[in-house]
Design an enzyme around this catalytic site. Sequence first.
Site, PDB file in Angstrom:
ATOM      1  N   PHE A 122     -96.614-120.504 -28.572  1.00  0.00           N
ATOM      2  CA  PHE A 122     -96.000-119.894 -29.755  1.00  0.00           C
ATOM      3  C   PHE A 122     -94.795-120.734 -30.153  1.00  0.00           C
ATOM      4  O   PHE A 122     -93.902-120.978 -29.330  1.00  0.00           O
ATOM      5  CB  PHE A 122     -95.559-118.460 -29.451  1.00  0.00           C
ATOM      6  CG  PHE A 122     -94.982-117.756 -30.638  1.00  0.00           C
ATOM      7  CD1 PHE A 122     -95.813-117.202 -31.601  1.00  0.00           C
ATOM      8  CD2 PHE A 122     -93.606-117.673 -30.817  1.00  0.00           C
ATOM      9  CE1 PHE A 122     -95.284-116.565 -32.718  1.00  0.00           C
ATOM     10  CE2 PHE A 122     -93.068-117.036 -31.926  1.00  0.00           C
ATOM     11  CZ  PHE A 122     -93.918-116.481 -32.876  1.00  0.00           C
ATOM     12  N   ALA A 123     -94.745-121.166 -31.413  1.00  0.00           N
ATOM     13  CA  ALA A 123     -93.705-122.118 -31.819  1.00  0.00           C
ATOM     14  C   ALA A 123     -92.869-121.588 -32.974  1.00  0.00           C
ATOM     15  O   ALA A 123     -93.318-121.553 -34.124  1.00  0.00           O
ATOM     16  CB  ALA A 123     -94.353-123.446 -32.210  1.00  0.00           C
ATOM     17  N   ILE A 156     -90.944-125.860 -26.809  1.00  0.00           N
ATOM     18  CA  ILE A 156     -92.118-124.984 -26.875  1.00  0.00           C
ATOM     19  C   ILE A 156     -92.863-124.973 -25.532  1.00  0.00           C
ATOM     20  O   ILE A 156     -93.374-126.007 -25.076  1.00  0.00           O
ATOM     21  CB  ILE A 156     -93.059-125.399 -28.037  1.00  0.00           C
ATOM     22  CG1 ILE A 156     -92.272-125.440 -29.358  1.00  0.00           C
ATOM     23  CG2 ILE A 156     -94.275-124.459 -28.119  1.00  0.00           C
ATOM     24  CD1 ILE A 156     -91.498-124.161 -29.713  1.00  0.00           C
ATOM     25  N   GLY A 339     -76.466-118.952   3.323  1.00  0.00           N
ATOM     26  CA  GLY A 339     -75.597-120.095   3.610  1.00  0.00           C
ATOM     27  C   GLY A 339     -76.232-121.424   3.213  1.00  0.00           C
ATOM     28  O   GLY A 339     -76.912-121.529   2.186  1.00  0.00           O
ATOM     29  N   GLU A 363     -86.540-116.119 -25.308  1.00  0.00           N
ATOM     30  CA  GLU A 363     -87.008-114.908 -26.039  1.00  0.00           C
ATOM     31  C   GLU A 363     -85.839-114.020 -26.443  1.00  0.00           C
ATOM     32  O   GLU A 363     -85.883-112.797 -26.305  1.00  0.00           O
ATOM     33  CB  GLU A 363     -88.057-114.149 -25.228  1.00  0.00           C
ATOM     34  CG  GLU A 363     -89.393-114.818 -25.387  1.00  0.00           C
ATOM     35  CD  GLU A 363     -90.567-113.932 -25.052  1.00  0.00           C
ATOM     36  OE1 GLU A 363     -90.495-112.710 -25.225  1.00  0.00           O
ATOM     37  OE2 GLU A 363     -91.593-114.512 -24.644  1.00  0.00           O
TER      38      GLU A 363
HETATM   39  C1  LIG Z   1     -87.399-123.504 -21.128  1.00  0.00           C
HETATM   40  C2  LIG Z   1     -87.445-122.966 -22.518  1.00  0.00           C
HETATM   41  C3  LIG Z   1     -88.672-122.539 -23.047  1.00  0.00           C
HETATM   42  C4  LIG Z   1     -88.736-122.048 -24.354  1.00  0.00           C
HETATM   43  N1  LIG Z   1     -89.946-121.692 -24.891  1.00  0.00           N
HETATM   44  C5  LIG Z   1     -90.032-121.392 -26.221  1.00  0.00           C
HETATM   45  C6  LIG Z   1     -91.301-121.179 -26.853  1.00  0.00           C
HETATM   46  O1  LIG Z   1     -92.368-121.197 -26.203  1.00  0.00           O
HETATM   47  N2  LIG Z   1     -91.331-120.947 -28.191  1.00  0.00           N
HETATM   48  C7  LIG Z   1     -90.188-120.900 -28.956  1.00  0.00           C
HETATM   49  O2  LIG Z   1     -90.292-120.713 -30.169  1.00  0.00           O
HETATM   50  N3  LIG Z   1     -88.966-121.078 -28.381  1.00  0.00           N
HETATM   51  C8  LIG Z   1     -88.849-121.326 -27.042  1.00  0.00           C
HETATM   52  N4  LIG Z   1     -87.627-121.533 -26.451  1.00  0.00           N
HETATM   53  C9  LIG Z   1     -86.419-121.394 -27.268  1.00  0.00           C
HETATM   54  C10 LIG Z   1     -85.537-120.219 -26.858  1.00  0.00           C
HETATM   55  O3  LIG Z   1     -86.059-119.000 -27.302  1.00  0.00           O
HETATM   56  C11 LIG Z   1     -84.111-120.504 -27.383  1.00  0.00           C
HETATM   57  O4  LIG Z   1     -83.609-121.536 -26.548  1.00  0.00           O
HETATM   58  C12 LIG Z   1     -83.221-119.314 -27.350  1.00  0.00           C
HETATM   59  O5  LIG Z   1     -83.595-118.384 -28.328  1.00  0.00           O
HETATM   60  C13 LIG Z   1     -81.739-119.688 -27.583  1.00  0.00           C
HETATM   61  O6  LIG Z   1     -81.600-120.589 -28.637  1.00  0.00           O
HETATM   62  P1  LIG Z   1     -80.759-121.943 -28.422  1.00  0.00           P
HETATM   63  O7  LIG Z   1     -81.226-122.578 -27.166  1.00  0.00           O
HETATM   64  O8  LIG Z   1     -80.846-122.725 -29.664  1.00  0.00           O
HETATM   65  O9  LIG Z   1     -79.273-121.480 -28.183  1.00  0.00           O
HETATM   66  P2  LIG Z   1     -78.184-121.196 -29.329  1.00  0.00           P
HETATM   67  O10 LIG Z   1     -78.754-120.319 -30.375  1.00  0.00           O
HETATM   68  O11 LIG Z   1     -77.564-122.474 -29.727  1.00  0.00           O
HETATM   69  O12 LIG Z   1     -77.129-120.327 -28.500  1.00  0.00           O
HETATM   70  C14 LIG Z   1     -76.226-120.893 -27.565  1.00  0.00           C
HETATM   71  C15 LIG Z   1     -75.383-119.766 -26.979  1.00  0.00           C
HETATM   72  O13 LIG Z   1     -74.703-119.072 -28.025  1.00  0.00           O
HETATM   73  C16 LIG Z   1     -74.972-117.685 -27.938  1.00  0.00           C
HETATM   74  N5  LIG Z   1     -75.131-117.128 -29.283  1.00  0.00           N
HETATM   75  C17 LIG Z   1     -75.780-117.664 -30.354  1.00  0.00           C
HETATM   76  N6  LIG Z   1     -75.740-116.827 -31.392  1.00  0.00           N
HETATM   77  C18 LIG Z   1     -75.057-115.737 -30.991  1.00  0.00           C
HETATM   78  C19 LIG Z   1     -74.696-114.495 -31.610  1.00  0.00           C
HETATM   79  N7  LIG Z   1     -75.022-114.204 -32.872  1.00  0.00           N
HETATM   80  N8  LIG Z   1     -73.988-113.593 -30.882  1.00  0.00           N
HETATM   81  C20 LIG Z   1     -73.652-113.863 -29.593  1.00  0.00           C
HETATM   82  N9  LIG Z   1     -73.968-115.010 -28.952  1.00  0.00           N
HETATM   83  C21 LIG Z   1     -74.666-115.920 -29.631  1.00  0.00           C
HETATM   84  C22 LIG Z   1     -76.299-117.576 -27.176  1.00  0.00           C
HETATM   85  O14 LIG Z   1     -76.377-116.360 -26.504  1.00  0.00           O
HETATM   86  C23 LIG Z   1     -76.197-118.730 -26.228  1.00  0.00           C
HETATM   87  O15 LIG Z   1     -75.491-118.299 -25.071  1.00  0.00           O
HETATM   88  C24 LIG Z   1     -87.537-121.966 -25.140  1.00  0.00           C
HETATM   89  C25 LIG Z   1     -86.319-122.369 -24.586  1.00  0.00           C
HETATM   90  C26 LIG Z   1     -86.263-122.873 -23.307  1.00  0.00           C
HETATM   91  C27 LIG Z   1     -84.925-123.320 -22.779  1.00  0.00           C
END
Ligand SMILES: Cc1cc2nc3c(=O)[nH]c(=O)nc-3n(C[C@H](O)[C@H](O)[C@H](O)COP(=O)(O)OP(=O)(O)OC[C@H]3O[C@@H](n4cnc5c(N)ncnc54)[C@H](O)[C@@H]3O)c2cc1C
Length: 385
Positions: A122-123, A156, A339, A363
């Site tokens: 899912f992308a 993804i 430990g 998610e």
């Molecule tokens: C290993 C892995 C697998 C993944 N798999 C998929 C996948 O299959 N499909 C897909 O579509 N996506 C996938 N993702 C994406 C994932 O859902 C996002 O990484 C996630 O939603 C956070 O987005 P970001 O990494 O851009 O962090 P950012 O949005 O940049 O956030 C960084 C930090 O800021 C905080 N933050 C941001 N906005 C707010 C707010 N409004 N209020 C409070 N705090 C906030 C966040 O909590 C976080 O701590 C994956 C990510 C990883 C790391």
Amino acid sequence: MEYFLTEEQKTIKSLARRIAEEKILPVRAELDEKEEFPWAIMKDLADADMFRVFIPEEYEGLGGGCLELCLIVEELSRVCSAISVSYAASSLGCFTLMGYGTEAQKQKYLPDIASGKKLTAFALTEPTAGSDAGAIKTTAERAEGGYVLNGTKQYITNGGEAEIYTVIALTEKTKGARGASALLVEKDTPGFSFGKKERKMGIRASSTRELIFRNCLVPEENLIGKEGAGFIMAMKLFDKSRPGIGAQALGVAQGALEAAVDYTRQRIQFGQPLISLPVVQDILADMATQVEAARALVYAAARTVDSGAKKVTEESAMAKVFASDVAMKVTTDAVQICGGAGYMKDYPLEKMMRDAKITQIYEGSNQVLRNAIAIELRKRRAKTE
Ligand SMILES: Cc1cc2nc3c(=O)[nH]c(=O)nc-3n(C[C@H](O)[C@H](O)[C@H](O)COP(=O)(O)OP(=O)(O)OC[C@H]3O[C@@H](n4cnc5c(N)ncnc54)[C@H](O)[C@@H]3O)c2cc1C
């Protein structure tokens, strides 16, 4: 604790445990070290009909629901959550199709997903659209015979390994999230390629990869649901899939609890096993209580999803947030009471601590989901005024 599982649910859970112990346990450290996708295990899961569990019976599935999926994910994650997420991502990649697809789309794709012949992904996420998923820029412009995709998806799960991708892209770019649609894209479609494969802290055997679309023509019949409904469908999908991340976190926490009990029983210091020390007992008791509370909430949220309740945003977010925070705390405490051994790669705990972290991030990060829970609380209170 008694969770009143049906005989069928108990059978599914114990089968998943058997696969985890017989097939995954012997290879988990090596796959983690080599960052190698677990294809042999995917085959074992397919042979055991595990991919059929989340597909309706009319498409060669077993017609299970969110709870059945959670039971499998919990058991696989108890041993290795990189492998469980590779399995579970295949459900994420086809839930939109199952919920909103045409009969022809379901007939075409679901039987191969049920048999495990084809994995899905899912992308939604992009380099400039993470938590702010509505800021996606990938476009799907209408053209002769279909839609032309242009853009890049980031992070993804199952990227590069899956055959079928549900991609959220803008069919009307001036409308932002309200102009987003969901499209099914097959791996070998011209103009679709794979970019950077991420190197990660945890869940290292899973694949996390960029998807690149350059003038990629997707047939019109691959649109899922209506144009413009893509973002809403994605949000509804996450409401239903988040208990699964809770189950992933729960499994990791359960695995860490068991490993910590085993180690502290046999480790002798000051002439007695570590588990005889009151301070260690206190920590283990808290770990066990938190794991059980996470299990109760995850199962309850999954059952709420399966009840067909119209809105499950709050329940599923609570299960994901609580269980993932428990997983991080329990794995960290487990490393602490074991430990130096807890810190070493000869034992499973350092991997479990690394693997737990992602459940607080993807998610919907726990910060964003706490915000969503608070919004629901406020709405509910406003309705009673
Ligand atoms: C290993 C892995 C697998 C993944 N798999 C998929 C996948 O299959 N499909 C897909 O579509 N996506 C996938 N993702 C994406 C994932 O859902 C996002 O990484 C996630 O939603 C956070 O987005 P970001 O990494 O851009 O962090 P950012 O949005 O940049 O956030 C960084 C930090 O800021 C905080 N933050 C941001 N906005 C707010 C707010 N409004 N209020 C409070 N705090 C906030 C966040 O909590 C976080 O701590 C994956 C990510 C990883 C790391």
